[in-house]
Design an enzyme around this catalytic site. Structure first.
Site, PDB file in Angstrom:
ATOM      1  N   LYS A 186     -12.804 -31.107  15.329  1.00  0.00           N
ATOM      2  CA  LYS A 186     -12.376 -29.818  15.843  1.00  0.00           C
ATOM      3  C   LYS A 186     -11.705 -30.008  17.204  1.00  0.00           C
ATOM      4  O   LYS A 186     -11.831 -31.059  17.832  1.00  0.00           O
ATOM      5  CB  LYS A 186     -13.572 -28.866  15.959  1.00  0.00           C
ATOM      6  CG  LYS A 186     -14.342 -28.727  14.645  1.00  0.00           C
ATOM      7  CD  LYS A 186     -13.465 -28.229  13.498  1.00  0.00           C
ATOM      8  CE  LYS A 186     -14.245 -27.916  12.226  1.00  0.00           C
ATOM      9  NZ  LYS A 186     -14.300 -29.024  11.255  1.00  0.00           N
TER      10      LYS A 186
HETATM   11  C1  LIG Z   1     -14.153 -24.060   7.459  1.00  0.00           C
HETATM   12  C2  LIG Z   1     -15.389 -24.803   7.859  1.00  0.00           C
HETATM   13  N1  LIG Z   1     -16.575 -24.165   7.821  1.00  0.00           N
HETATM   14  C3  LIG Z   1     -17.711 -24.773   8.199  1.00  0.00           C
HETATM   15  C4  LIG Z   1     -17.703 -26.072   8.643  1.00  0.00           C
HETATM   16  C5  LIG Z   1     -18.999 -26.726   9.028  1.00  0.00           C
HETATM   17  O1  LIG Z   1     -19.027 -27.043  10.389  1.00  0.00           O
HETATM   18  P1  LIG Z   1     -20.191 -27.985  10.971  1.00  0.00           P
HETATM   19  O2  LIG Z   1     -19.822 -29.379  10.631  1.00  0.00           O
HETATM   20  O3  LIG Z   1     -20.153 -27.733  12.459  1.00  0.00           O
HETATM   21  O4  LIG Z   1     -21.450 -27.541  10.356  1.00  0.00           O
HETATM   22  C6  LIG Z   1     -16.502 -26.773   8.733  1.00  0.00           C
HETATM   23  C7  LIG Z   1     -16.502 -28.150   9.226  1.00  0.00           C
HETATM   24  O5  LIG Z   1     -15.734 -28.981   8.964  1.00  0.00           O
HETATM   25  C8  LIG Z   1     -15.315 -26.125   8.325  1.00  0.00           C
HETATM   26  O6  LIG Z   1     -14.128 -26.748   8.363  1.00  0.00           O
END
Ligand SMILES: Cc1ncc(COP(=O)(O)O)c(C=O)c1O
Length: 383
Positions: A186
């Protein structure tokens, strides 16, 4: 003859320097390393930055989504509409809350949820809808108002959306609960981490309790009261606490955010200029309502392109250029197929099969970006 070895071009990399290292050292020196004053400071700065009244730090976007769905009242028997063209975490969070994900189509240009298709999938059991601001492009939130009017809660999956705007206002400032990720891919990161933002003070308060075992008194408050207050546990809670070490990094990352976003947008512009004139290459949509934050840069290879997606992937990887296939649709994953049977989402499946993500990160050099551009243009214009 010595072979010239070209350095690999990474797909993505977090942007850390001395500032983050010093901030971590300062936290370690205080001895307060789990959720404490740095987390509270990061939450306040984050809320201000995205234009939300409250921010609650968590361990990840996945856990923030889980909490947001609990706050929305999602439980067994409830349905939650969401796209399938998203990371699997979006739908997994619905299952964690006890709900059932109902997958909606995406728009072939924006790769975000198709509001008309989402509306068609609303039933009497629908409790919430999760629009995903996919790879940093805002979903068309106004077009989802018809769904909200059915009493359905909008929970925004803003995992990739830091810096992204909708109708001139930052994602997070639209009055819904939004969930954010600080995973290393990110725009800002602290290794792992997440955030839930909301304008609802009571919801924020409950989320703060739920992320820390649902204790009625936080560790920090108990510490400040010199141990003279006792907590109770009145509902099922979780350990979704961010550490002060992570938050100290997050504070430094937020300070760099504008510079990181400007670089990403400049890199995207250069890719667009190179690829838009080539028949068969679809560059990221720029709908009038959104300012893209380019957490990733995706290309779609349409009929007429000189190469198909898998050949281009192989070609780039052989040249030391790291890239990724389009997002694998959740409904095609064995676990979801096994649980919910076969679902047909033709637009989602086509976009997934025809898309590729290219290197995108703020410190991508012009020389490395040119290597990516040359490799894609050479393959796409081959006859
Ligand atoms: C659209 C989306 N939602 C949720 C997530 C989950 O994020 P995290 O890895 O912080 O749990 C991601 C992570 O890549 C994502 O791209």
């Amino acid at each position: 003859m010595t072979a010239i070895s070209l350095r690999d071009v990474p797909f993505s990399r977090p942007e850390f320097d001395r500032a983050e290292a010093d901030a971590v050292a300062a936290v370690l020196a205080t001895g307060w390393v789990s959720q404490g004053p740095r987390v509270a400071e990061f939450e306040a700065l984050f809320a201000e930055r995205v234009g939300a009244a409250h921010a609650v730090a968590t361990t990840s976007c996945t856990t923030a989504l889980h909490l947001a769905l609990i706050l929305a009242g999602v439980g067994p028997g409830d349905e939650v509409v969401c796209p399938s063209y998203t990371f699997i975490a979006t739908a997994n969070a619905v299952l964690y809350a006890g709900g059932t994900p109902v997958f909606a189509e995406i728009d072939a240009q924006t790769w975000n949820i198709d509001p008309a298709d989402a509306l068609r999938r609303v039933s009497r059991r629908t409790k919430a809808i999760i629009p995903v601001h996919q790879v940093g492009l805002a979903a068309d939130l106004d077009a989802l108002k018809a769904i909200e009017e059915h009493g359905i809660t909008i929970v925004e999956d803003a995992a990739c959306a830091i810096g992204s705007t909708y109708r001139g206002r930052h994602i997070g400032a639209q009055g819904h609960t939004a969930c954010w990720s600080f995973h290393p891919r990110k725009t800002i990161s602290m290794g792992e981490g997440g955030m839930l933002t909301t304008d609802d003070a009571a919801a924020a308060e409950r989320a703060r309790r739920l992320r820390s075992f649902a204790a009625t008194v936080s560790d920090h408050a108990r510490h400040q009261a010199k141990g003279m207050v006792y907590e109770e546990y009145r509902e099922l809670g979780y350990n979704y606490r961010m550490t002060d070490v992570q938050a100290a990094i997050g504070i430094q990352q937020l300070a760099k955010l504008d510079r990181l976003l400007a670089r990403r947008r400049a890199i995207a512009r250069r890719y667009d200029e190179a690829f838009a004139p080539i028949a068969g290459l679809q560059t990221p949509a720029r709908p009038p309502y959104a300012d893209h934050a380019y957490q990733s840069y995706g290309l779609r290879l349409l009929p007429g392109c000189g190469v198909d997606r898998d050949d281009l992937l192989g070609n780039l990887v052989n040249q030391g250029i790291s890239c990724r296939r389009g997002i694998p649709p959740i409904h095609l994953e064995p676990f979801y197929r096994g649980r919910f049977g076969s679902v047909s989402l033709p637009v989602t499946e086509r976009v997934a099969a025809e898309s590729i993500f290219l290197p995108m990160f703020a410190s991508l050099s012009e020389v490395d970006q040119q290597r990516v551009i040359d490799a894609v243009v050479e393959a796409a214009t081959r006859r």
